[in-house]
Structures are given as structure tokens and as C-alpha cells.
Design an enzyme around this catalytic site. Structure first.
Site: not given
Length: 487
Positions: A82, A353, A365, A379, A389
Site C-alpha cells: 500500500g 554519416k 543527388h 560540389n 569500409y
């Protein structure tokens, strides 16, 4: 003043392996909301009572304490007997404390510091003050009993109430202010002679009243603040109400939110003035939006810093920075550690990332930029890939300022492209490129005449090629496709 936050319950109606108070709305757990509210009245002590799932809840309390920059004690309720028993456990941490003790619950996430301050102001000079609320449907709540002249005499729990008492609409919110000495005395007299066989904290009110001590009730002006969360339905309802309040505050602060119903903003998000938020936007975590920025539609940003005047369209980004007047989207994925500089651009179907992209540089793009630094005003051509990687380790690419790279360039890290360099379309850059150089990797184009007719005879391509060859022999066009005028 001290505040006790009750967070020991099992929360079985949540049907979850996660302890109830660790479920989240508005970017914080229920526990965090309640501890922030407690800290908002600047008490000398805060004690969180934990029990079920304490191996989860204990570290969560410590994490919130670190966020708040203050200490929060914990008391363990080994067996849940309680609310009175829970407060008994907490008072062991407050031995010798004198003054006001506020008791609140960790499953009431909308309760504000302002309402707690109103409660303590009403309590001044009383022995016990209960925070009550009028409910259209009081079922399930303890009822506030008053004398004919309005004095509070007791709180009767639903299971112990008579049919007449169940008609009362003023109910107990579960939030109290006590004089510490009165609370200790009342806790010592509690018994389990009730329908649930538990120690009711509410019985302290009756004990104090019988001893002749003044007992008060402060009726909360905003019933929604005191809505408890016991299951997923109530969790969703509380989350929706909290979001409505957060979105409303942002609009009152000077932001235009085109469709509040489809906009979700966490409580720790900061939104500047003259910001426009379009439908389907979620601003989560500690995201900050600078003045005059436009976000959305269909954008999710979590822990992202957006500079003034930036435009972010149909983008998912987290743990990153978007500079002033930068352009992002549509369909852009910004991963942790990315910094897009002032007036930079990450365009359609670009993923970045751990990319640091300098002022005015553009990746317009269909490009992946990972583990890279790009200088100013460069650019990157369409369909380029920063190949970072090698199957075991990630490697870094550095691109200088004022660089122009052709479409379909491949940067095989680790590699450095000097300032002012150019690359031809389809170039695979495996070695460092000197400043101001043009890098190309493809050899001279070789055309094998008649290959299709020989290797794919009878196909539509072979038939079309043979027909075109005849046209060319007769001085006609090598293609049936109309050729655009070249300027």
C-alpha cells in the site's frame, strides 16, 4: 521541503517487461516527468520509492538526477503493502527532517511544478493538504469527504465507499502535502483494516483530523494534469495531451505549425520564432530549431541542431547539425556525427554519416557520404559514393574546398582530394589528388561493332541495331530517338 515520488508499483496492466514508470511520452519516461516536476519546486530533498523492477528503475533515477544536476535518494519497498507502507519506507530516508513533505506519484506525467507550488501554498499552516480534482466520472478514485461547512474529514477509497459516497465527484489525486511530524505520527497508526488489506496513506488524513489538526484540500484547476497512467490506452492519451500542450506552447512562442494534429514535439525540444513546421513532422529528443527555419513535411529529427533559415524537407536525421540557411531533402538520411555547414546542401536520396560538410558545399543527388570531411563551396556529382569500409575498418576521406567531382565518382578511402581539383564522370579515386588537378580513371572507350547482332541474334535490340546501321550507311541517324538541339 521534501518530495517523495512513489514509483514502486508493478504496473501489471501495462503488460510489459518494462517497469510502468519507464514507459515514455514526450521524450521522457513517466518517472522522469515526475522527478522534473518535483525538482521544479526546489525541495531540499527528493526521495524516489522503488520496488518492482528496481534493477531498471534505480539506474533511471540516477540518470535523471544527473540530468537535473542534483541528488535524488531512493528508498526500496521490498513488498508492496500500500501507499502508506511506501511512504513509511521513504520516511526512513528523511529521519530528522522537519517541514513540509509532498507525496506524489511517478505515473502522473502531466503534473506541473506550478500545481505543486499551488498545493504547498494552500498547505501553509495545515497538517495535511490533499490535491483534489473534480471528475465527471469518478469511478476508481478515492472520494473526498467534507463536512456541511466544507471542511475535509476523510478520503474513502472506491472499494470502501458507500453508494452515497460514490456519488461524490471530488476525488483524491494521490498527491499530498504533509507536516513531517504529523505524517510520522499518522504512519505509525496505520492498519490494514480495509477492503484491500493494505496500509492506506489516505488514512493519515483521518488520523490527523481526529487529533484536531487542520486538514485542507486544494482543488486543481486543470484535471488533465492529474490523469494517471495504468495501461497503454492511458499512456497514449497522456502522450497526446502532453503533445497538444507542447505544440500549443511552440505556437504561442512564435512558430507556425500548419497541422498540429500530425506534429509531434518532445518536451525538451526548442523551437525558435517564425519557424514553420509542416504536416507529418516529429521533433524529438533535444532537437533545436533556429529562427525562420522551415521543417517538413514528413520529417523526423532527433537530437538535431537546425540553424536559422534552414529548410529541411522529407528527411530523417538524428544526432547531427544542420547549419544556418542550409537545404536538406527531400528523402535525405542524416546519421550521427554529421555537420552540414552554413548554406550547404544535402539533396534528394543522399545519406550522410560522420560527414563534416563545409560552408556552401553541395551534395545534391543520390550520394553516400560516410566518414568524410568536405571543405567549402565544393560540389559532389550525382551517384557518388564515399567508399569508407574495407570489411574490417572504416577509413576517412578528405575533399578540399572548391572541388568539383563528376557524377558516379568513387572515393576509395583513405584518400585526399586537394583544393580546386576536378574529377571526371565515373572516376574511381584510389590515390590522393593534387590541388587543381583533373583526375580521370577510365581508359579510352572501346566500341565492339556488331556485338549485339552476333551475341544476341533475333532480339529486339539486334533488330533495332541492324536497322539503325542501315540508316547510318545511308547517311541517316544512329537512333530513332529525336535528338535535342545542342546549344
Amino acid at each position: 521541503m521534501a518530495v517523495i515520488v512513489l514509483a514502486a508499483g508493478a504496473g501489471t496492466r501495462m503488460k510489459s517487461t518494462t517497469q510502468k514508470t519507464l514507459h515514455s511520452i514526450g521524450g521522457r519516461t513517466l518517472l522522469s516527468h515526475s522527478l522534473h516536476a518535483a525538482a521544479g519546486i526546489d525541495p531540499a530533498r527528493i526521495v524516489a520509492v522503488i520496488g518492482h523492477g528496481r534493477e531498471q528503475v534505480g539506474p533511471a533515477v540516477a540518470e535523471v538526477a544527473e540530468q537535473l544536476g542534483r541528488s535524488i535518494d531512493t528508498a526500496i519497498q521490498e513488498q508492496q503493502n500500500g501507499t502508506g507502507h511506501a511512504v513509511q519506507c521513504a520516511m526512513e530516508q528523511l529521519e530528522g527532517f522537519e517541514g513540509t513533505v509532498v507525496v506524489t506519484n511517478a505515473d502522473v506525467p502531466l503534473l506541473s511544478p506550478e500545481t505543486l507550488q499551488e498545493l504547498t501554498a494552500t498547505h501553509d499552516g495545515a497538517s495535511v493538504t490533499v490535491l483534489s480534482v473534480n471528475q465527471d466520472n469518478p469511478t476508481g478514485y478515492g472520494r473526498i469527504l467534507r463536512t456541511n461547512d466544507g471542511m475535509v474529514t476523510a478520503i474513502v477509497e472506491e472499494k470502501d465507499a458507500t453508494e452515497k459516497q460514490k456519488e461524490i465527484t471530488e476525488v483524491n489525486s494521490g498527491v499530498f502535502a504533509f507536516d513531517a511530524a504529523i505524517l510520522r505520527d499518522g504512519l505509525a497508526q496505520l492498519n490494514t483494516d480495509n477492503a484491500q488489506g493494505e496500509l492506506y496513506l489516505t488514512d493519515v488524513l483521518s488520523i490527523a483530523r481526529r487529533a484536531g489538526h487542520p486538514v485542507r484540500a486544494h482543488i486543481a484547476s486543470d484535471a488533465a494534469e492529474l490523469a494517471g497512467v495504468n495501461d497503454r490506452v492511458q499512456l497514449a492519451a497522456a502522450g497526446a495531451e502532453l503533445n497538444r500542450r507542447t505544440v500549443t506552447a511552440a505556437m504561442r512562442g512564435g512558430a507556425t505549425i500548419v497541422d498540429p494534429a500530425t506534429t509531434w514535439i518532445d518536451v525538451d525540444v526548442q523551437v525558435g520564432q517564425d519557424v514553420t513546421i509542416l504536416p507529418g513532422t516529429q521533433l524529438l529528443g533535444t532537437t533545436t530549431i533556429g529562427d525562420n527555419a522551415q521543417i517538413g513535411p514528413d520529417t523526423t529529427l532527433e537530437n538535431v541542431k537546425v540553424g536559422e533559415g534552414a529548410q529541411v524537407v522529407r528527411t530523417h536525421g538524428f544526432d547531427s547539425t544542420i547549419g544556418p540557411r542550409a537545404e536538406v531533402g527531400p528523402f535525405t538520411y542524416i546519421r550521427p556525427g554529421t555537420v552540414l555547414g552554413e548554406e550547404g546542401k544535402l539533396g534528394g536520396f543522399v545519406e550522410a554519416k560522420k560527414a563534416n560538410i563545409g560552408r556552401g558545399s553541395k551534395v545534391p543527388h543520390l550520394t553516400y557520404v560516410g566518414d568524410a570531411t568536405i571543405g567549402e563551396y565544393s560540389n559532389i556529382g550525382a551517384s557518388s559514393v564515399f567508399v569508407n569500409y574495407d570489411g574490417v575498418n572504416k577509413h576517412h576521406t578528405t575533399v578540399g574546398s572548391h572541388v568539383r567531382t563528376g557524377s558516379d565518382s568513387m572515393f576509395i578511402a583513405p584518400v585526399v582530394v586537394g583544393d580546386g581539383a576536378y574529377s571526371g564522370a565515373g572516376t574511381v579515386i584510389k590515390e590522393d589528388v593534387p590541388p587543381g588537378a583533373l583526375v580521370v580513371s577510365g581508359g579510352k572507350q572501346r566500341n565492339v561493332e556488331g556485338w549485339v547482332a552476333k551475341k544476341r541474334p533475333g532480339t529486339p535490340a539486334a533488330e533495332a541495331g541492324e536497322a539503325a546501321a542501315k540508316r547510318v550507311a545511308e547517311g541517316g541517324s544512329p537512333t530513332s530517338t529525336p535528338q535535342a538541339d545542342q546549344e
